[in-house]
Enzyme design. Structure first.
Site, mmCIF file in Angstrom:
data_model
loop_
_atom_site.group_PDB
_atom_site.id
_atom_site.type_symbol
_atom_site.label_atom_id
_atom_site.label_comp_id
_atom_site.label_asym_id
_atom_site.label_seq_id
_atom_site.Cartn_x
_atom_site.Cartn_y
_atom_site.Cartn_z
ATOM 1 N N ARG A 10 28.092 25.139 39.591
ATOM 2 C CA ARG A 10 27.583 24.609 38.312
ATOM 3 C C ARG A 10 28.633 23.773 37.592
ATOM 4 O O ARG A 10 28.301 22.808 36.910
ATOM 5 C CB ARG A 10 27.067 25.755 37.444
ATOM 6 C CG ARG A 10 25.841 26.379 38.120
ATOM 7 C CD ARG A 10 24.891 26.993 37.171
ATOM 8 N NE ARG A 10 23.671 27.353 37.882
ATOM 9 C CZ ARG A 10 22.799 28.243 37.451
ATOM 10 N NH1 ARG A 10 23.004 28.862 36.304
ATOM 11 N NH2 ARG A 10 21.710 28.489 38.138
ATOM 12 N N GLY A 87 41.523 36.525 49.893
ATOM 13 C CA GLY A 87 42.804 37.198 49.674
ATOM 14 C C GLY A 87 43.907 36.550 50.504
ATOM 15 O O GLY A 87 43.891 35.329 50.704
ATOM 16 N N ASP A 113 40.986 44.703 46.638
ATOM 17 C CA ASP A 113 42.250 45.452 46.711
ATOM 18 C C ASP A 113 43.210 45.212 45.535
ATOM 19 O O ASP A 113 44.151 45.974 45.353
ATOM 20 C CB ASP A 113 42.981 45.116 48.015
ATOM 21 C CG ASP A 113 42.258 45.685 49.225
ATOM 22 O OD1 ASP A 113 41.318 46.485 49.020
ATOM 23 O OD2 ASP A 113 42.606 45.332 50.358
ATOM 24 N N MET A 155 39.235 52.619 49.651
ATOM 25 C CA MET A 155 39.804 51.436 50.309
ATOM 26 C C MET A 155 41.055 50.944 49.611
ATOM 27 O O MET A 155 41.333 51.316 48.471
ATOM 28 C CB MET A 155 38.777 50.322 50.338
ATOM 29 C CG MET A 155 37.878 50.382 51.537
ATOM 30 S SD MET A 155 36.883 48.903 51.606
ATOM 31 C CE MET A 155 36.349 49.000 53.304
ATOM 32 N N GLY A 156 41.742 50.062 50.261
ATOM 33 C CA GLY A 156 42.966 49.471 49.715
ATOM 34 C C GLY A 156 43.981 49.345 50.833
ATOM 35 O O GLY A 156 44.768 50.241 51.080
ATOM 36 N N ALA A 172 41.508 63.001 38.505
ATOM 37 C CA ALA A 172 41.935 63.661 39.752
ATOM 38 C C ALA A 172 43.277 64.369 39.548
ATOM 39 O O ALA A 172 44.060 64.008 38.669
ATOM 40 C CB ALA A 172 42.042 62.632 40.866
ATOM 41 N N GLU A 173 43.508 65.386 40.388
ATOM 42 C CA GLU A 173 44.742 66.177 40.260
ATOM 43 C C GLU A 173 45.940 65.461 40.880
ATOM 44 O O GLU A 173 47.071 65.660 40.469
ATOM 45 C CB GLU A 173 44.557 67.544 40.927
ATOM 46 C CG GLU A 173 43.926 68.597 40.039
ATOM 47 C CD GLU A 173 42.529 68.257 39.547
ATOM 48 O OE1 GLU A 173 41.774 67.607 40.291
ATOM 49 O OE2 GLU A 173 42.192 68.635 38.411
ATOM 50 N N LYS A 199 42.979 76.235 37.613
ATOM 51 C CA LYS A 199 42.038 75.125 37.834
ATOM 52 C C LYS A 199 40.948 75.610 38.782
ATOM 53 O O LYS A 199 41.243 76.282 39.785
ATOM 54 C CB LYS A 199 42.770 73.931 38.463
ATOM 55 C CG LYS A 199 43.515 73.084 37.443
ATOM 56 C CD LYS A 199 44.089 71.830 38.075
ATOM 57 C CE LYS A 199 44.841 70.991 37.061
ATOM 58 N NZ LYS A 199 44.042 69.929 36.470
ATOM 59 N N SER A 201 38.993 73.703 40.554
ATOM 60 C CA SER A 201 38.867 72.817 41.722
ATOM 61 C C SER A 201 40.005 71.811 41.663
ATOM 62 O O SER A 201 40.685 71.705 40.641
ATOM 63 C CB SER A 201 37.543 72.053 41.655
ATOM 64 O OG SER A 201 37.534 71.225 40.498
#
Ligand code: F6P
Length: 308
Positions: A10, A87, A113, A155-156, A172-173, A199, A201
C-alpha cells in the site's frame, strides 16, 4: 508478516510505484514466481498468521548461479528495489545479493525469535510470546491441581528471548536460557527451595536453543534427583509461529513496512529498519545479524525476585 506485506504494497501504491510479490522468498526469485500486487491483493490479511507470499529456506540462493538466475528474473520483471522480510538468513542473502548486483534492498525484521540487533522487537515476537503465555497458563491449571512439575519448551533458536518474557508473564518458577545456562544442580536446588516454601506446583520454561526436544532429557535428569512432584513435559514448538497477530505486531509491521518503502525511495540500501526506544532506526545488515547481544539481564533478575 502479512501486516508487513500489506504495508509495503500500500505504501508503494501511495507513492505511485508498482508492487510485486515474490513467492517463497529467494526460491521464488530464482524460479520467477513473481506476481503483481494491488491494494486489493492485500485486503483482509492484516489479521492472518503465516504469510500469503509463503516462505522457504533457499539453498540455491547461496550459490552464485542461483543468485544470477534471481537477478535475471528481477530484470525481466523490471524490479528495481526489494524489501526483504526475515531474519539472519534473509539478511545475509540480501547483503550478498545487493553487493553483487547493485540492487537496493531494505530489510524488515521478521522472526519470532527477537534475535536481531537494531530493533527492540522483531515482527512476530509479541504474538509468539502471547501464544506461549496463554498455553502456559492452561498448563498451570493442571500443574497446580495435580501438584506437578512441568517443563515447557518454547521456540527460540540460540535465543532465550521468547522463554524469558513468557516465563515472567506466566509466573514460572525457573527459566532455562542459552544466554545464561543454569546447571541441573542449580535447577534442582531452586525447585527444592520452592517445594520447601510449600509451592503446590512448579513450571520451568525452557528455550529450545539449538536442539528442539532436548527438554525431554532435561526433565528425566531432574526427575532422577527431585521427586517431590510428578514431572511432565510440554513442547509448544510451531504452535508459537501461527495464529492471528497481536495488536503490537500489527502496528509494528505496519509502521516498519511504510518506512521500508520510504527509505528505498530515499535511496537507502543494505539496512534493516527497526524500532529502538520507539524511534525508527536503520541498522546495516551485517550488524543486525552479527554477535546479537540483546539479552536483558534485568529480566532474569525480575523473574528470580518474583518466583520466591
Ligand atoms: O527462526 C525462527 C524459528 O521459529 C526458531 O525459533 C525455530 O528453531 C525454527 O524457526 C524452526 O524452524 P523450522 O520451521 O524450519 O523447523
Amino acid at each position: 508478516m502479512n501486516a508487513a506485506v500489506r504495508a509495503v504494497v500500500r505504501s508503494c501504491i501511495f507513492y505511485g510505484k508498482e508492487a510485486v510479490g515474490i513467492y517463497r522468498g529467494y526460491d521464488g526469485m530464482i524460479s520467477g514466481d513473481i506476481v503483481s500486487l494491488t491494494s486489493r491483493s492485500v485486503s483482509n490479511i492484516i489479521q492472518r498468521g503465516g504469510t500469503i507470499l509463503k516462505s522457504a529456506r533457499s539453498k540455491e540462493f547461496m550459490t552464485p548461479e542461483g543468485r544470477n538466475s534471481a537477478y535475471q528474473n528481477l530484470l525481466k520483471h523490471n524490479i528495481d528495489a526489494i524489501v526483504a522480510i526475515g531474519g539472519d538468513g534473509t539478511f545475509r542473502g540480501a547483503q550478498i545479493f545487493s553487493e553483487e548486483f547493485g540492487v537496493p534492498v531494505v530489510g524488515l525484521p521478521g522472526t519470532i525469535d527477537n534475535d536481531l540487533n537494531g530493533t527492540d522487537f522483531t515482527i512476530g515476537y509479541d504474538t509468539a510470546v502471547n501464544t506461549a503465555t496463554v498455553a502456559i497458563d492452561k498448563v498451570r491449571d493442571t500443574a497446580s491441581s495435580h501438584n506437578r512439575l512441568f517443563f515447557i519448551e518454547v521456540m527460540g533458536r540460540h535465543s532465550g528471548q521468547i522463554a524469558m518474557r513468557c516465563s515472567i508473564a506466566s509466573g514460572a518458577e525457573a527459566t532455562m536460557l542459552p544466554e545464561q545456562p543454569m546447571s541441573v544442580d542449580e535447577l534442582v536446588k531452586l525447585l527444592e527451595n520452592g517445594a520447601g516454601r510449600k509451592k503446590s506446583s512448579s513450571l520451568v520454561v525452557v528455550a529450545e536453543g539449538g536442539s528442539p526436544g532436548h527438554t525431554i532429557e532435561l526433565a528425566k535428569e531432574v526427575n532422577e534427583r527431585f521427586s517431590h512432584y510428578d514431572t511432565k513435559v510440554t513442547i509448544l514448538g510451531h504452535l508459537l509461529r501461527g495464529g492471528a497477530p497481536t495488536v503490537a505486531d500489527r502496528v509494528l509491521a505496519s509502521r516498519l513496512g511504510v518506512v521500508a518503502v520510504e527509505s528505498l525511495l530515499a535511496n537507502k540500501s543494505g539496512v534493516m529498519v527497526g524500532v529502538v526506544n520507539n524511534e525508527i532506526k536503520f541498522t546495516p545488515f551485517d550488524h543486525a545479524t552479527k554477535n546479537v547481544d540483546n539479552f536483558e539481564q534485568e529480566m532474569l533478575r525480575i523473574a528470580s525476585i518474583l518466583s520466591v
